[in-house]
Design an enzyme around this catalytic site. Structure first.
Site, PDB file in Angstrom:
ATOM      1  CB  CYS A 102     -19.281   7.336  -7.651  1.00 50.04           C
ATOM      2  SG  CYS A 102     -18.016   8.271  -6.737  1.00 50.04           S
TER       3      CYS A 102
ATOM      4  CG  ASP B 148      -2.003   1.094   1.123  1.00 50.01           C
ATOM      5  OD1 ASP B 148      -2.369   1.470   0.003  1.00 50.01           O
ATOM      6  OD2 ASP B 148      -2.455   1.589   2.171  1.00 50.01           O
TER       7      ASP B 148
ATOM      8  CB  CYS C 173     -19.158  -4.535  -7.651  1.00 46.82           C
ATOM      9  SG  CYS C 173     -18.329  -5.548  -8.899  1.00 46.82           S
TER      10      CYS C 173
ATOM     11  CB  CYS D 182     -21.454  -3.773 -15.415  1.00 47.17           C
ATOM     12  SG  CYS D 182     -21.988  -3.305 -13.762  1.00 47.17           S
TER      13      CYS D 182
ATOM     14  CB  CYS E  40     -16.054  -4.418 -15.964  1.00 49.30           C
ATOM     15  SG  CYS E  40     -15.176  -4.327 -14.393  1.00 49.30           S
TER      16      CYS E  40
ATOM     17  CB  CYS F 198     -18.687   1.063  -9.641  1.00 53.37           C
ATOM     18  SG  CYS F 198     -17.819   0.909 -11.226  1.00 53.37           S
TER      19      CYS F 198
ATOM     20  CB  CYS G  99     -16.525   5.555   0.494  1.00 51.92           C
ATOM     21  SG  CYS G  99     -18.086   5.487  -0.421  1.00 51.92           S
TER      22      CYS G  99
ATOM     23  CB  CYS H  92     -17.354   1.996  -6.158  1.00 48.17           C
ATOM     24  SG  CYS H  92     -15.778   1.856  -5.308  1.00 48.17           S
TER      25      CYS H  92
END
Length: 378
Positions: free
Chosen positions: A200, A136, A249, A193, A190, A196, A242, A245
């Site tokens: 948002c 990260d 899915c 689609c 995806c 998301c 948050c 999204c």
């Protein structure tokens, strides 16, 4: 380097699974050229959050991070998408929410432990190995590495989606000078689609795979300044992060991921009562929340968000403590947010309280928030 690569790779995969790695993949240390172009475009558009490494070369050229780099090992740990016995908030006892990535132990710690074990395992078998690991906060983009290493595909919501665990995975990687056999990337599923993007709350997802980080609620909940007006009613009762999204899915449907005990949330910490944050000391905050990833920016952003959440609920029971913050807190952001919230909640004493505060306040930013609070009342 005299070692049988295929055999070592098979043994490493088995070892990784034995220490609680849910998915492991391999890719080359070649530059991430497509990503490099995307990151430069992000900078041109001023979409970056400021938390990430600013040097695009370091983010996309693994050989700059480890001399003679040959491969990157990507690992994924699944985390839960749902908690059992989630407490319900009610009038007089409103609750906020930490995102799923802040449930249980800090994922940086959990992923780093696995990476360190893999490092030690490789060093024992290949004494000449060179390794650099990160999770990260490192220079490399975890998602780009995972995508190329076949962990999952990079989705329109800017998460990596795995077929097994959906997008509820923590990622980490190791750069090494061992030339492991690369895995094949997974095809993007995806399709057409765009759920998301459409849901948002702040329009942060500009298009599939492009995020304006400065509009993303996950970023906004971590800032320490006054929250811009347009986002205050949009963060709801979110204290950190948050998940919108991800929760909408279709690929995450049914992915509960109750796998690792260390990520099982304490319901009282994942959905905590809001009012205690108004008078919580730094020491109390560290003692209670210090082990979760959502605590990394300290108490101030969480406290500010708790004030906004109480205003969101128009929680009249919180007004006495908000008045105390307005009059006594030394931090302009907390005083100003409290003033805004007092006006938003709008109890009978609000106007008198705000006018008194305005007569004593010297900070221009706080004075502006007091005036916004008064505007709610008029």
């Amino acid at each position: 380097m005299r070692v049988h690569i295929a055999s070592l790779q098979r043994e490493l995969i088995a070892y990784a699974k034995s220490i609680g790695v849910d998915k492991i993949g391999f890719t080359t240390a070649a530059p991430f050229m497509e990503l490099k172009n995307r990151l430069r475009r992000q900078q041109e558009l001023n979409y970056q959050s400021g938390f990430e490494e600013s040097d695009v070369e370091l983010r996309t050229e693994p050989t700059l991070l480890l001399d003679r780099a040959e491969s990157i090992i990507s690992i994924a740990l699944a985390y839960p998408s749902r908690m059992e016995n989630a407490p319900l908030g009610k009038k007089g006892a409103r609750r906020g929410v930490f995102c799923r990535a802040s449930w249980g132990v800090d994922y940086h710690v959990a992923v780093r432990e696995r990476l360190q074990k893999i490092e030690a395992w490789l060093q024992e078998r290949v004494p000449t190995v060179a390794i650099r690991s990160m999770v990260d906060t490192g220079e490399l983009v975890d998602r780009a590495v995972a995508e190329r290493a076949g962990i999952g595909w990079s989705a329109k919501n800017c998460s990596v989606i795995t077929p097994e665990f959906g997008s509820y995975v923590y990622l980490g990687e190791l750069i090494t000078n061992i030339p492991f056999v690369p895995d094949t990337p997974i095809e993007d599923e995806c399709g057409d689609c765009r759920l998301c993007i459409d849901v948002c709350p702040t329009g942060a997802l500009i298009e599939g795979g492009q995020l304006d980080s400065k509009r993303c609620i996950a970023f906004l909940t971590q800032t320490k300044t006054m929250l811009p007006d347009e986002f205050r009613t949009k963060i709801g009762n979110r204290l950190y992060g948050c998940d919108t999204c991800q929760t909408v899915c279709p690929k995450n449907k049914g992915k509960l991921n109750w796998i690792h005990e260390e990520f099982t949330p304490d319901p009282e910490l994942a959905k905590p009562l809001l009012q205690p944050f108004l008078h919580m000391s730094n020491k109390e905050f560290k003692t209670t929340f210090g082990h979760v990833s959502g605590s990394w920016r300290g108490k101030k952003p969480i406290q500010r968000n708790a004030i906004l959440a109480l205003a969101h609920f128009r929680e009249e029971a919180a007004v006495p403590e908000l008045i105390e913050l307005l009059h006594k807190d030394t931090r302009p952001v907390i005083r100003g947010t409290a003033a805004w919230a007092i006006g938003k909640i709008g109890t009978p004493e609000a106007e008198e309280v705000l006018l008194l505060a305005r007569s004593k306040e010297n900070d221009e930013e706080v004075l502006a928030e007091i005036d916004k609070g008064l505007q709610f009342l008029r």
